[in-house]
Design a protein around this motif. Structure first.
Motif, PDB file in Angstrom:
ATOM      1  N   UNK A   1     -76.584 -51.644  51.269  1.00  0.00           N
ATOM      2  CA  UNK A   1     -76.519 -53.060  51.642  1.00  0.00           C
ATOM      3  C   UNK A   1     -75.919 -53.197  53.038  1.00  0.00           C
ATOM      4  N   UNK A   2     -76.710 -53.769  53.959  1.00  0.00           N
ATOM      5  CA  UNK A   2     -76.272 -53.844  55.355  1.00  0.00           C
ATOM      6  C   UNK A   2     -76.209 -55.275  55.877  1.00  0.00           C
ATOM      7  N   UNK A   3     -76.727 -56.225  55.109  1.00  0.00           N
ATOM      8  CA  UNK A   3     -76.689 -57.616  55.573  1.00  0.00           C
ATOM      9  C   UNK A   3     -76.814 -58.558  54.384  1.00  0.00           C
ATOM     10  N   UNK A   4     -76.067 -59.641  54.447  1.00  0.00           N
ATOM     11  CA  UNK A   4     -76.119 -60.676  53.415  1.00  0.00           C
ATOM     12  C   UNK A   4     -76.278 -62.019  54.113  1.00  0.00           C
ATOM     13  N   UNK A   5     -77.250 -62.806  53.682  1.00  0.00           N
ATOM     14  CA  UNK A   5     -77.381 -64.137  54.273  1.00  0.00           C
ATOM     15  C   UNK A   5     -77.270 -65.194  53.190  1.00  0.00           C
ATOM     16  N   UNK A   6     -76.923 -66.392  53.627  1.00  0.00           N
ATOM     17  CA  UNK A   6     -76.864 -67.526  52.694  1.00  0.00           C
ATOM     18  C   UNK A   6     -77.076 -68.801  53.491  1.00  0.00           C
ATOM     19  N   UNK A   7     -76.857 -69.939  52.850  1.00  0.00           N
ATOM     20  CA  UNK A   7     -77.081 -71.212  53.538  1.00  0.00           C
ATOM     21  C   UNK A   7     -75.950 -71.477  54.534  1.00  0.00           C
ATOM     22  N   UNK A   8     -76.155 -72.470  55.348  1.00  0.00           N
ATOM     23  CA  UNK A   8     -75.226 -72.782  56.442  1.00  0.00           C
ATOM     24  C   UNK A   8     -73.771 -72.879  56.021  1.00  0.00           C
ATOM     25  N   UNK A   9     -73.537 -73.457  54.823  1.00  0.00           N
ATOM     26  CA  UNK A   9     -72.150 -73.686  54.413  1.00  0.00           C
ATOM     27  C   UNK A   9     -71.402 -72.372  54.209  1.00  0.00           C
TER      28      UNK A   9
ATOM     29  N   UNK B   1     -80.687 -39.712  53.408  1.00  0.00           N
ATOM     30  CA  UNK B   1     -80.901 -40.824  54.337  1.00  0.00           C
ATOM     31  C   UNK B   1     -81.222 -42.114  53.563  1.00  0.00           C
ATOM     32  N   UNK B   2     -80.304 -43.045  53.549  1.00  0.00           N
ATOM     33  CA  UNK B   2     -80.581 -44.256  52.793  1.00  0.00           C
ATOM     34  C   UNK B   2     -81.179 -45.337  53.696  1.00  0.00           C
ATOM     35  N   UNK B   3     -81.907 -46.217  53.035  1.00  0.00           N
ATOM     36  CA  UNK B   3     -82.565 -47.332  53.708  1.00  0.00           C
ATOM     37  C   UNK B   3     -81.587 -48.498  53.801  1.00  0.00           C
ATOM     38  N   UNK B   4     -81.463 -49.058  54.988  1.00  0.00           N
ATOM     39  CA  UNK B   4     -80.566 -50.206  55.154  1.00  0.00           C
ATOM     40  C   UNK B   4     -81.285 -51.481  54.716  1.00  0.00           C
ATOM     41  N   UNK B   5     -80.653 -52.196  53.777  1.00  0.00           N
ATOM     42  CA  UNK B   5     -81.308 -53.381  53.231  1.00  0.00           C
ATOM     43  C   UNK B   5     -80.454 -54.626  53.438  1.00  0.00           C
ATOM     44  N   UNK B   6     -81.137 -55.763  53.478  1.00  0.00           N
ATOM     45  CA  UNK B   6     -80.463 -57.050  53.556  1.00  0.00           C
ATOM     46  C   UNK B   6     -80.866 -57.905  52.364  1.00  0.00           C
TER      47      UNK B   6
END
Lengths: 344, 344, 344, 344
Positions: D30-38, D1-6
């Motif tokens: 890896x379940x989510x990646x965020x960055x700046x608006x652009x 069971x892996x941990x979902x990370x962002x």
């Protein structure tokens, strides 16, 4: 059943890379190390100033260094890798072959001899049959195969991939890393914030070795008319990885797209150290770059990129890791070819 | 009686070099400095992040930076030096010329225009007469002369010296210093232990500008058929000094000795910033080198060396200081030519 | 009337700098050059691999190199500069002094001897009177003065400027240029993309020489209790210029402002090679930097900056050109002091 | 069971390293990646200029980049890694914790807050219990743990190993790699053939974070009196790997041998990314060196060497890979600790 191998000139820069590549090798087992007189009788750990980026394997570290002399190497060694200085190689390599040893050598001596195969397995494995000629002419029980100079290996596979278009003229400018000159070859005062547009004999090697590598072997003799190359060699402040600018003029129409396809489809081999993809072609115009791309395929791939129309034909850049694909790895690959072809 | 000069784009890398060269200049006096809006109204010392290897001249430091606008520059300024980004230059340089200013510009916009002289004084001073055509066509009271790109300036004088042999084909590979990209142009992570075989538009500049510089001007129009060049451009980790490998094929027999003599005898000019010896030819095969030779002739000489036979003709290397001979110094020299030819 | 001078060890890196500094010197005239046996009898141009950034002076190039032996140097030479390897210096320098020559030496041998003055003229010119003790003890007609190690010279003037505050403890970390190790001292493979936190004997030199330089001379003997220093030395990939981080703990309250003032007001001398401003103190927190600031005062100034409160006292950075102020220039300055003080 | 990370700030230099480390991680997915608006809404391959020395994992390349906003991250993500610029982090990180996310952050904002644990697992895992205090005070369902600055992480483990001797005073000089400033942080013109003795706020971080990391946590509050440090920071021309010179004064007698033993025996942890040997102590006096030793323990070990007596106590050098052990790897390790301690 692994093959017992020896390394001639085991303390130098290429010798250290050979140890790094051969220690984990599943088919080869390091059984002898030789060096110059000053190292004879010492444990390898004391004889070598180890500078490769992984620790000395323990067994290697404890091995006693032998003299570079056929009598000092055990008879049950099946294959020798040689990274001797060429002046030393010219003297002692033939003695080993006469004594029955099969040798894969990185030293530049003898590379242009008519009966010594100069081989990049993916390019001209068929030249290995020259060994029959060699044994006939020299009366050797052993055999000697050479790999080309590091800067030659970098661009010849790309030329081989384009050969079907009828290569007429090639210009190549090299941007070579300092490791190509050996550990003490380039001083820091020579190269920091600088570049040196001269490397002794290097341009001749590029021009002559390319001609031999791409020449035809008819079963009896080898033509040296593979391709006409004009080379210009530069040393720059990079640690590893030779970058080369290449211009090619061909008989047939050769577009950048056709060239990229020919390079991508140029086949690799099933030898253990041959990379899955021999020539990696980048789409990005600013690649390949030495620090970014020199370890592609564990340092055994050729990277190409920037394929574009030139004023006089086609233009592109290529790159290879000079101490892996260009030297130690090239010798190991030739050793694997010798094994596959039944010479061991 | 000194000429009052202004610098457009005075805060950038080339702008700073212009200040360094013009401050002690006996014929020119800095009378106006312009920059982008964010600098307008500030003292130069606050507007510029000074990075040249000599202190800001006191008077310059205290000068108030003006907008890059003809209305913001005093009328009694006789000559403008421009080192604007090409997108800005394309927009505002013509407005200055229309307003009556004579301009020596380093910006790449307009360099290939048929009525804008692209000049290296020692090579094609006669192209300056294009200014008559320019004034006719554009209705300007002012005038605009451009100097070529830094990598073009490095090798064109050597080609000019060999032109009498009938140049047919030229290949050139460049090893360019980071300062050529401006202060922030190349990050350290891009270039330490690395080289980049790509500089945007650079190869086109080398090829097209060479053709124009060596073209014939018949008094009315300029042919762009000077020479056929295939260029390959690289960025390497050097601070200043572009090194270039050149292959030349000529109609007539061109030996290394004849080429060396032609280069040594190629005349310099009497302009104040022109070096005594325009092309310094080294005997040592490993010269010129950027760090060792970039300041020859106070950075205004071209260094050449390694003249040798190539597989396809002649081969040699050359070098120039890219921000002096290749940019700021080139503009100053064109300013001196404008003065001598009576345009001021 | 110029003083005739000789250079012992004229072909090395410091020897070449000595020639560069002495050739245009108005008070000194180069009259003899010596080197090791292999160079004896050759013209200097053939004996030395010239690597300084200005051409070999013609007269020097034609001079025949003599053996490093008192009998081989003309008697009418008044002053010798020595940049011999310390093992050679230890052997032959005393023989020259016994033979009557006055010597300014950069070699490290003998620097800590009780009767050999170790001098930075602006710091401890009074130590020169030790020469009386030296002549008494050794029975020499000649005399020997030494300059300190390059990394010592970089920070001792700043300590001297602060001495009135009662220095108790000093920590210093050095970031030293490769030229400090001589032309072949650091290979490119050792230092590109790297730093080496070790320079043999360097930390001892910094600690012991500082103690001697700042010690008291009472007319008869010299105390070696100038200051307690803990040094840590690093080699980094710079060509010239040693940068040092210094922490100082003093008896008296020592603010950054007071320290800056003390440094700025610390007097220079009227010797020909002494810079107008001995210590240049930057306001910018990121200065001094080797490439930007090493040529301040023609390479003879000390640059300081980043003066700030530390957890345990005061903290700052300093920089000097290691082969000019730190070696060749230091010896020339001591020669000028010997001349002014009547020893020639 | 892996941990979902962002990953918050996934396109930056540390974000890219996080992807490189997390992609093959057996416990994290890896379940989510965020960055700046652009970058919002773009595929990661288009949003990021990928510069790490291994290809972008395919799945990551295809992931759509989300806004850095709690509403844009799926609820089933269990753990967030943050490498946001500190100004952004200060604003949005608390919002994520308030929204219930557990976060391991590399951003410098909040590191010194009394209720935010600043953790190097092998050094002060017990500080994690501060999270109880944090949740009480802030009313968060989530939680936030920080890792220290790269230059702090390099030397604090060695201090922790010596803590039993009663550390009184520490001096440290750093020689930091350019990657520590991010991809565009240091221009090539600033650093080739140069060093910069200034990194904004870096000395404060070293001094304050060390004090907190080595402070005592009594279950309710954390003392910030771990150790007194005076730091001096330098940028040098290396790509990766911060090298540090350290001087330690201790209450008890602390010999180099005792220090070496204490470092070697200082325990590592069983966390997946913790190296087998936390501190590797070299016998060779010239090690560790950045290019040779930065990848020890896959970049997660600390290398130490040059242990020697100092004028005022003990002296040594240490080194860590600044973007692995000093940043991305440090955050991953804290994530593993959060998992082991039941926070996920």
């Amino acid at each position: 059943m692994s093959v017992r191998v020896g390394i001639l000139g085991a303390t130098g820069a290429v010798g250290q890379r050979l140890i790094q590549l051969l220690d984990p090798h599943p088919e080869f087992e390091i059984a002898a190390l030789t060096a110059s007189e000053s190292s004879e009788g010492k444990a390898y750990r004391d004889a070598a100033k180890w500078r490769v980026d992984s620790p000395i394997p323990d067994e290697v570290a404890d091995t006693t260094v032998a003299a570079t002399d056929p009598d000092a190497v055990p008879d049950d060694v099946d294959l020798l890798f040689s990274s001797l200085p060429s002046s030393v190689g010219a003297e002692v390599e033939p003695a080993f072959c006469e004594a029955g040893y099969v040798m894969s050598s990185n030293s530049s001596n003898g590379r242009m001899d008519n009966d010594i195969p100069l081989v990049i397995p993916e390019v001209n494995a068929d030249h290995l049959d020259l060994l029959e000629v060699q044994r006939d002419e020299r009366g050797w029980d052993g055999a000697m195969v050479k790999n080309p100079n590091c800067s030659t290996i970098t661009f010849v596979p790309t030329l081989a991939a384009l050969a079907e278009y009828g290569l007429e003229r090639v210009h190549v400018a090299t941007l070579q890393a300092v490791s190509g000159a050996g550990y003490d070859g380039v001083t820091s005062m020579e190269i920091i914030d600088n570049a040196i547009p001269y490397i002794g004999s290097e341009e001749d090697k590029l021009e002559n070795e390319s001609r031999k590598l791409l020449g035809e072997f008819d079963g009896a003799s080898l033509s040296h008319d593979g391709v006409d190359v004009a080379a210009s060699c530069n040393r720059i402040p990079t640690i590893d990885g030779h970058l080369e600018n290449v211009w090619v003029e061909a008989e047939d129409d050769l577009t950048p797209d056709a060239a990229a396809e020919a390079m991508r489809e140029y086949p690799s081999l099933d030898l253990r150290s041959s990379p899955e993809q021999l020539i990696h072609v980048f789409e990005e115009p600013d690649r390949p770059q030495p620090r970014m791309d020199r370890t592609l395929g564990d340092g055994m791939s050729i990277a190409a990129g920037g394929l574009r129309e030139s004023t006089f034909g086609l233009q592109y850049n290529c790159l290879a890791h000079n101490t892996i694909r260009g030297a130690a790895g090239a010798s190991v690959l030739n050793g694997e070819l010798l094994l596959e072809e039944g010479y061991l």
